[in-house]
Structures are given as C-alpha cells and as structure tokens.
Design a protein around this motif. Structure first.
Motif, short mmCIF file in Angstrom:
data_model
loop_
_atom_site.label_atom_id
_atom_site.label_comp_id
_atom_site.label_asym_id
_atom_site.label_seq_id
_atom_site.Cartn_x
_atom_site.Cartn_y
_atom_site.Cartn_z
N GLY A 1 -9.12 -20.96 -28.15
CA GLY A 1 -7.79 -21.54 -28.27
C GLY A 1 -6.89 -20.73 -29.19
N GLU A 2 -5.83 -21.39 -29.62
CA GLU A 2 -4.81 -20.75 -30.46
C GLU A 2 -4.77 -21.31 -31.87
N HIS A 3 -5.49 -22.38 -32.12
CA HIS A 3 -5.41 -23.06 -33.41
C HIS A 3 -6.61 -22.69 -34.29
N SER A 4 -6.34 -22.56 -35.57
CA SER A 4 -7.39 -22.16 -36.51
C SER A 4 -8.53 -23.17 -36.55
N PHE A 5 -9.69 -22.68 -36.86
CA PHE A 5 -10.84 -23.55 -37.10
C PHE A 5 -10.58 -24.39 -38.35
N SER A 6 -10.11 -23.74 -39.43
CA SER A 6 -9.95 -24.44 -40.70
C SER A 6 -8.87 -25.51 -40.65
N GLY A 7 -7.95 -25.43 -39.71
CA GLY A 7 -6.88 -26.41 -39.57
C GLY A 7 -7.19 -27.51 -38.57
N THR A 8 -8.41 -27.52 -38.03
CA THR A 8 -8.79 -28.51 -37.02
C THR A 8 -9.97 -29.31 -37.57
N PRO A 9 -9.74 -30.57 -37.97
CA PRO A 9 -10.80 -31.35 -38.62
C PRO A 9 -12.13 -31.40 -37.85
N ALA A 10 -12.09 -31.54 -36.55
CA ALA A 10 -13.35 -31.59 -35.77
C ALA A 10 -14.11 -30.28 -35.86
N ARG A 11 -13.39 -29.18 -35.88
CA ARG A 11 -14.05 -27.87 -36.00
C ARG A 11 -14.63 -27.68 -37.40
N VAL A 12 -13.88 -28.10 -38.41
CA VAL A 12 -14.37 -28.00 -39.78
C VAL A 12 -15.66 -28.81 -39.92
N LEU A 20 -13.60 -16.37 -41.37
CA LEU A 20 -13.93 -15.38 -40.34
C LEU A 20 -13.55 -15.89 -38.96
N LEU A 21 -13.84 -17.15 -38.69
CA LEU A 21 -13.49 -17.74 -37.39
C LEU A 21 -11.97 -17.79 -37.20
N ASP A 22 -11.24 -18.14 -38.26
CA ASP A 22 -9.78 -18.15 -38.17
C ASP A 22 -9.25 -16.76 -37.83
N GLY A 23 -9.82 -15.74 -38.46
CA GLY A 23 -9.41 -14.37 -38.16
C GLY A 23 -9.70 -13.98 -36.72
N ALA A 24 -10.84 -14.45 -36.20
CA ALA A 24 -11.19 -14.15 -34.82
C ALA A 24 -10.25 -14.84 -33.85
N VAL A 25 -9.89 -16.10 -34.14
CA VAL A 25 -8.94 -16.81 -33.28
C VAL A 25 -7.59 -16.09 -33.27
N GLU A 26 -7.14 -15.69 -34.44
CA GLU A 26 -5.86 -14.96 -34.54
C GLU A 26 -5.91 -13.66 -33.75
N TRP A 27 -7.00 -12.92 -33.88
CA TRP A 27 -7.18 -11.65 -33.18
C TRP A 27 -7.20 -11.86 -31.67
N LEU A 28 -7.96 -12.87 -31.21
CA LEU A 28 -8.02 -13.17 -29.78
C LEU A 28 -6.65 -13.60 -29.25
N SER A 44 -24.30 -24.02 -47.65
CA SER A 44 -23.11 -24.84 -47.48
C SER A 44 -21.92 -24.29 -48.27
N GLU A 45 -22.19 -23.62 -49.38
CA GLU A 45 -21.10 -23.05 -50.19
C GLU A 45 -20.38 -21.91 -49.47
N ASP A 46 -20.98 -21.38 -48.40
CA ASP A 46 -20.38 -20.28 -47.66
C ASP A 46 -19.57 -20.74 -46.44
N ILE A 47 -19.53 -22.03 -46.19
CA ILE A 47 -18.79 -22.55 -45.03
C ILE A 47 -17.32 -22.12 -45.06
N PRO A 48 -16.62 -22.16 -46.22
CA PRO A 48 -15.23 -21.69 -46.21
C PRO A 48 -15.08 -20.24 -45.75
N GLU A 49 -16.04 -19.38 -46.11
CA GLU A 49 -15.97 -17.97 -45.67
C GLU A 49 -16.19 -17.87 -44.16
N ILE A 50 -17.10 -18.67 -43.63
CA ILE A 50 -17.34 -18.67 -42.18
C ILE A 50 -16.09 -19.15 -41.46
N LEU A 51 -15.47 -20.22 -41.95
CA LEU A 51 -14.22 -20.71 -41.34
C LEU A 51 -13.14 -19.64 -41.39
#
Length: 172
Positions: A35-46, A17-25, A8-15
C-alpha cells in the motif's frame, strides 16, 4: 555489518525499516505489495509487527557499524495461517525488510544466509518464505536468485482486493 538477535525493544526500528520500504515502493508506483500508508501510522500494522517481539518469533537484525538497524528478518517454527502445512519441522521467514537506501549491498542475502544457519542450528531441514507475487513477480525472482524454489501460490482477501502471494522454499 553484523547480525544480532533482536527483541521487543527493536520493534520501532523494524517499523521504520518497513516505513522506508513502503515509501520506496510507492515512489516507484508499486503500491499493491504494502500500500501507500506507513506501517507505523497504521494501528493494526503496529500491533501485528509488535507481536514479533514475543514468542514464538526470533528477530534477527542486521546492524551497521554505528549499531543502526539496516535489515530485519523475523523467523518462526510456526507458519502463517495462509501457508499450507508441511510434513516435518520448518523455519519460516515471517518478515524480511532491508534499508532501501542501501539497496544492493547484500543485506537481504546476509539475513537469508543467517536464517539458513539458524535452521541448521535447530536441526531443521526446510526454510520457507512467502512474498508478494503480483505485478511483474520481481520479488519472487529475487528470492529465486537467493536459492529458493517456488512451491505454491496463494491469495489473501484484503480491503484493497486480492493480495497475490508466492511461497518459496529451500531444503537443507
């Protein structure tokens, strides 16, 4: 690169990585996958990604020489609700993401090889994954290149419309 267990302590790092992938896509105009919105900025995704830090999930992290996460693979013996049931046990890749700044460096392939090793350790003869199958099906092709075989297609209704997916499998 080394692959280690995460928690669970690694969840911020996973988020991250996902944010970087969304930005790249999104930079490539490929917004139908995540989509276009970050994982870390979307409460349901977090909240969704946060569940990976609990049972029945196993987080495997690829880390570089400085210990920074450069890839993540989340495994479970439980399939997602949209995936068809199979006879017998399986290991399911619930999430796979790599650092897009290191594209082509073999991180994804190493995480898949590690998932296959984990299936063998557990005595499970089936590894499955699903991915976005819309557009040019490029992601499906990447999984096929890693040894997966296409099994069935599916669609999930989302606010932005139907999300087209493909389930793929490797039998050990």
């Amino acid at each position: 690169m080394k692959i280690r267990n995460g928690g669970s302590e690694d969840i911020p790092e996973i988020l991250s990585l996902l944010d970087g992938a969304v930005e790249w896509l999104a930079a490539q105009g490929r917004t139908r996958q995540w989509g276009e919105h970050s994982f870390s900025g979307t409460p349901a995704r977090v909240e969704h990604i946060g569940k990976y830090g609990q049972e029945p999930f196993l987080i495997r992290l690829a880390v570089d020489g400085e210990g920074r996460a450069v890839g993540s693979c989340v495994l479970s013996e439980e399939r997602p609700e949209y995936a068809t049931a199979v006879d017998g046990p399986e290991l399911y890749i619930r999430n796979l993401v790599t650092d897009r700044t290191r594209k082509g460096s073999g991180i994804g392939a190493a995480l898949i090889a590690d998932a296959l090793d984990e299936a063998r350790r557990r005595g499970i003869g089936l590894l499955r994954v699903d991915c976005f199958a819309g557009g040019d099906r490029k992601l499906v092709g990447q999984y096929r290149a890693l040894g997966f075989t296409e099994t069935e297609s599916f669609e999930v209704e989302q606010p932005a419309g139907l999300w087209q997916g493909q389930i793929l499998a490797i039998r050990l």
